[in-house]
Design an enzyme around this catalytic site. Structure first.
Site, PDB file in Angstrom:
ATOM      1  CB  CYS A   2      -0.857   0.007   1.236  1.00  0.00           C
ATOM      2  SG  CYS A   2      -1.575  -1.590   1.619  1.00  0.00           S
ATOM      3  NE  ARG A  27       5.535   1.256  -4.008  1.00  0.00           N
ATOM      4  CZ  ARG A  27       6.534   1.184  -3.168  1.00  0.00           C
ATOM      5  NH1 ARG A  27       6.494   1.828  -2.061  1.00  0.00           N
ATOM      6  NH2 ARG A  27       7.568   0.438  -3.436  1.00  0.00           N
ATOM      7  CD1 TRP A  74      -2.828  -5.223  -4.005  1.00  0.00           C
ATOM      8  CD2 TRP A  74      -1.648  -6.101  -2.316  1.00  0.00           C
ATOM      9  NE1 TRP A  74      -2.503  -6.511  -4.331  1.00  0.00           N
ATOM     10  CE2 TRP A  74      -1.788  -7.073  -3.321  1.00  0.00           C
ATOM     11  CE3 TRP A  74      -0.949  -6.434  -1.162  1.00  0.00           C
ATOM     12  CZ2 TRP A  74      -1.252  -8.347  -3.211  1.00  0.00           C
ATOM     13  CZ3 TRP A  74      -0.415  -7.712  -1.051  1.00  0.00           C
ATOM     14  CH2 TRP A  74      -0.565  -8.647  -2.070  1.00  0.00           C
ATOM     15  CG  ASN A  98       1.928   0.909   3.611  1.00  0.00           C
ATOM     16  OD1 ASN A  98       0.732   1.103   3.441  1.00  0.00           O
ATOM     17  ND2 ASN A  98       2.867   1.546   2.934  1.00  0.00           N
ATOM     18  N   GLY A  99       1.594  -2.963   5.979  1.00  0.00           N
ATOM     19  CA  GLY A  99       2.147  -4.088   6.723  1.00  0.00           C
ATOM     20  C   GLY A  99       1.048  -4.910   7.360  1.00  0.00           C
ATOM     21  CD  GLU A 479       9.960 -11.968 -16.459  1.00  0.00           C
ATOM     22  OE1 GLU A 479       9.755 -12.687 -15.472  1.00  0.00           O
ATOM     23  OE2 GLU A 479       9.638 -10.775 -16.513  1.00  0.00           O
ATOM     24  CE  LYS A 483       6.391  -9.327 -16.595  1.00  0.00           C
ATOM     25  NZ  LYS A 483       7.453  -9.516 -15.712  1.00  0.00           N
ATOM     26  CD  GLU A 486       3.747 -10.257 -13.482  1.00  0.00           C
ATOM     27  OE1 GLU A 486       4.185 -10.057 -12.357  1.00  0.00           O
ATOM     28  OE2 GLU A 486       4.357  -9.878 -14.510  1.00  0.00           O
ATOM     29  CG  HIS A 502       8.983 -35.721 -19.334  1.00  0.00           C
ATOM     30  ND1 HIS A 502       9.129 -37.070 -19.541  1.00  0.00           N
ATOM     31  CD2 HIS A 502      10.142 -35.144 -19.749  1.00  0.00           C
ATOM     32  CE1 HIS A 502      10.340 -37.301 -20.034  1.00  0.00           C
ATOM     33  NE2 HIS A 502      10.966 -36.143 -20.171  1.00  0.00           N
ATOM     34  CE  LYS A 601       7.507  -2.102 -10.134  1.00  0.00           C
ATOM     35  NZ  LYS A 601       7.687  -3.033 -11.259  1.00  0.00           N
TER      36      LYS A 601
HETATM   37  C1  G6P Z   1       5.746  -8.553  -6.996  1.00  0.00           C
HETATM   38  C2  G6P Z   1       5.695  -7.860  -8.353  1.00  0.00           C
HETATM   39  C3  G6P Z   1       6.605  -8.575  -9.341  1.00  0.00           C
HETATM   40  C4  G6P Z   1       8.011  -8.672  -8.780  1.00  0.00           C
HETATM   41  C5  G6P Z   1       8.025  -9.346  -7.408  1.00  0.00           C
HETATM   42  C6  G6P Z   1       9.380  -9.222  -6.747  1.00  0.00           C
HETATM   43  O1  G6P Z   1       5.152  -9.798  -7.097  1.00  0.00           O
HETATM   44  O2  G6P Z   1       4.372  -7.832  -8.830  1.00  0.00           O
HETATM   45  O3  G6P Z   1       6.639  -7.849 -10.558  1.00  0.00           O
HETATM   46  O4  G6P Z   1       8.810  -9.396  -9.660  1.00  0.00           O
HETATM   47  O5  G6P Z   1       7.097  -8.697  -6.547  1.00  0.00           O
HETATM   48  O6  G6P Z   1       9.646  -7.866  -6.503  1.00  0.00           O
HETATM   49  P1  G6P Z   1      11.066  -7.258  -6.223  1.00  0.00           P
HETATM   50  O7  G6P Z   1      10.808  -5.782  -6.004  1.00  0.00           O
HETATM   51  O8  G6P Z   1      11.586  -7.926  -4.990  1.00  0.00           O
HETATM   52  O9  G6P Z   1      11.913  -7.522  -7.412  1.00  0.00           O
END
Ligand code: G6P
Length: 606
Positions: A2, A27, A74, A98-99, A479, A483, A486, A502, A601
């Site tokens: 948040c 965020r 969030w 936050n937390g 990756e 993407k 997500e 497999h 984020k």
């Molecule tokens: C969240 C984000 C991802 C990111 C991950 C790790 O899940 O949505 O995009 O890769 O955190 O984040 P960091 O800031 O530790 O790379």
């Protein structure tokens, strides 16, 4: 995660808070709220949805007031609705958080017995009531007492109507930064929220608190002992966190990669000596030579960068590597032997699992290097050695440019370690000369964005997608799949190409697009075989191949070419078309690319 903003000392407090929230919206964004102290008490307005909804709810309100706090959320405890949104109130206290407060349930029962009535399902509301319960004329003291009994993680900002120009902030496990102004002072969970007003900042450390008044700030620890903090100057500018003509931050960040990769290696390579120079790595040559094992700790996209690193370190520096999900590592009993180097990779530098895993590794005696993007972030500050990736602020939730910069740094670390072991100078020189060409080669891939959009149109309405790659392109397959899921919510899986038979092969039919990363390298012939297996089952093939390729191209429904480069640098090119493919598919599906549902984020909760 948040976002928190606080301000005191300006008649434009409401405007400052809302503008700050907008900069933090990436965020956390399922609800938002604001608390403003006015002459007649305090105004608290909260709304479900994005900041725009909150602005709508504020229309017609009297927003005079010079002190306030605000939050974009969030959800962790309780549904994302208006009641659960912050700020939470108890009497004259307003609080944003936050937390997670872990012992909130027990505290709620105790406070309930004393007559406190709760309206939300949140842990945060309990903290607001606790502060109110301890309040006897001094908000700072009440916050200290409250924090003395809570367990968990927090970044908080608190106000009280009876102390109308005061904002109290405190942190443990969730970042807070103070903005030092002239007659106006600011508090935020991220410097982006306040840098339009001041560039002088103080980063709070865990266990520290701050009191903000128009005439000045005071820092102390939670036990009320004064702490002297250094004021730091922010060096990047606001333009870097604006969209610059692109439709989305994600697209802007994808297109920035030629520059951000360059920024990652600028001033750090010594091509003539085939070596690199990373100022933040304060390890002696002797220590570097004696690295016997590398453990990489990360989450999400950063974990995928770590997997690329595994291939590079083992192949070129001859050092055994394990890449660990930080969340698993921290709860195992990891074995750290002498000579273990731990690389902690995190774009934000705040991901709680990565941070705690790093602390565990340190506790057990590992040398730790932090690889982060956000300057002053907790991981950056808690590692004695570190490398900033210099990718600039990444706003899009789906990480793109941070990934390529992380891979660039890992490759440079490979050269650093390799050159103190098995890698010869000529090879190092070749690698670094090639790195200098990479930004232009990435640009060539970006130039195909329109063609990739045409492919995206064909597959935007599909429900599944498989990504295959071998060797260093296997993490790129992971990756690419991440993407896509997500931001487009299409189910996607990445697999080592050979592993397809497999299990995943059972899924292949004419409705199953398969993205194959099949660049020219040692395993090319093998991957030709895997593509034929897909073809034989009528799967649709989108291939990423090296310019000039004919064999795989002939088997594919769609072909995206990337320029030839050394296998060592290939991931920096092969990931780019996958970023673009995911982006275009999500846009065509009408999804909110920069703020995908349910994601955040930086995840500062477990
Ligand atoms: C969240 C984000 C991802 C990111 C991950 C790790 O899940 O949505 O995009 O890769 O955190 O984040 P960091 O800031 O530790 O790379």
């Amino acid at each position: 995660m948040c976002g928190i903003v606080g301000v005191t000392g300006t008649p434009d407090a409401a405007e400052v808070l809302l503008e700050g929230l907008k900069r933090l919206e990436y965020r956390g964004y399922d609800s938002a709220g604001i608390a403003l102290i006015r002459g007649d008490g305090q105004l608290v307005v909260k709304e479900k949805g994005k900041i725009k909804s909150l602005e709508g709810a504020l229309v017609g309100e009297d927003l005079t007031g010079t002190t306030g706090i605000a939050h974009t959320r969030w959800a962790t405890h309780g549904a994302p609705n208006r009641i659960n949104a912050h700020p939470h109130r108890s009497g004259n206290v307003a609080l944003v958080h936050n937390g997670i407060i872990e012992n909130y349930a027990a505290l709620k029962v105790q406070l309930g017995k004393k007559g406190h009535i709760f309206e939300s399902d949140t842990d945060t509301e309990v903290l607001a009531h606790l502060v109110d319960d301890f309040y006897d004329g001094d908000l700072t003291l009440a916050v200290q007492r409250a924090l003395g009994v809570v367990e968990g993680a927090f970044g908080i900002a608190v106000t009280h109507v009876a102390e109308p120009d005061l904002v109290v902030g405190a942190r443990k496990g969730s970042p807070l930064v103070v903005g030092v102004g002239n007659g106006v002072n600011y508090l935020a969970s991220d410097v982006a929220a306040i840098m339009g007003h001041t560039r002088q900042v103080i980063y709070l450390d865990d266990g520290e608190m701050v009191t903000l008044r128009p005439e000045g700030i005071q820092t102390m620890n939670i036990n009320n002992e004064a702490v002297t903090k250094e004021i730091q100057e922010i060096t990047w500018d606001l333009g870097q966190i604006q969209k610059g003509g692109y439709e989305h931050f994600m697209l802007k960040e994808i297109f920035e990669q030629p520059q951000t990769i360059r920024d990652s290696f600028r001033g750090r390579i010594l091509p003539d000596q085939g070596d690199v120079k990373l100022g933040g790595i304060q390890l002696t040559d002797w220590e570097l030579r004696n690295v016997r094992r590398i453990i990489i700790l990360a989450c999400g996209t950063s974990w995928h960068a770590g997997l690329v690193g595994e291939y590079l370190f083992e192949e070129y520096a001859h050092i055994p590597v394990e890449v660990e999900y930080a969340s698993e590592f921290r709860y195992r009993n990891p074995i750290i032997e002498p000579g273990t180097l731990c690389l902690t990779i995190s774009q934000s530098g705040e991901t709680i699992d990565t941070l705690e895993a790093m602390r565990e590794a340190k506790r057990k005696g590992a040398k730790v290097i932090g690889i982060t993007n956000v300057v002053g972030s907790t991981i950056a500050r808690e590692t004695e050695c570190g490398v900033y990736i210099h990718a600039g602020p990444e706003i899009g939730v789906a990480s793109t440019k941070a990934f390529t910069s992380q891979v660039t740094i890992l490759a440079m670390l490979t050269i650093l370690l390799g050159r103190r072991g098995h890698l010869n100078a000529d090879r190092g020189t070749q690698m670094l000369r090639e790195l200098e060409r990479i930004p232009d080669l990435v640009q060539k891939v970006l130039d195909q964005s329109e063609a990739i959009r045409e492919i995206a149109k064909v597959y935007a309405d599909h429900s599944n997608c498989l990504y295959l790659g071998r060797g260093v392109n296997f993490p790129i397959a992971l990756e690419g799949a991440l993407k896509l899921k997500e931001i487009s919510y299409i189910h996607a899986e990445g697999y080592p190409a050979a592993e397809m038979k497999h299990g995943p092969i059972a899924l292949i039919d004419p409705q199953m697009p398969v993205v194959v990363i099949a660049t020219k390298d040692g395993s090319y012939d093998k991957i030709v075989g895997n593509v034929q297996e897909v073809r034989a089952r009528d799967g649709k093939i989108i291939s990423i191949v090296t310019e000039g390729d004919t064999e795989i191209a002939a088997l594919s429904d769609h072909v995206i070419t990337i320029p030839d480069t050394m296998n060592f640098w290939m991931p920096l090119l092969s990931v780019v078309p996958l970023q673009l493919l995911a982006y275009h598919i999500a846009v065509i599906r009408g999804e909110d690319v920069d703020q995908p549902r349910n994601l955040a984020k930086a995840v500062t909760v477990e």
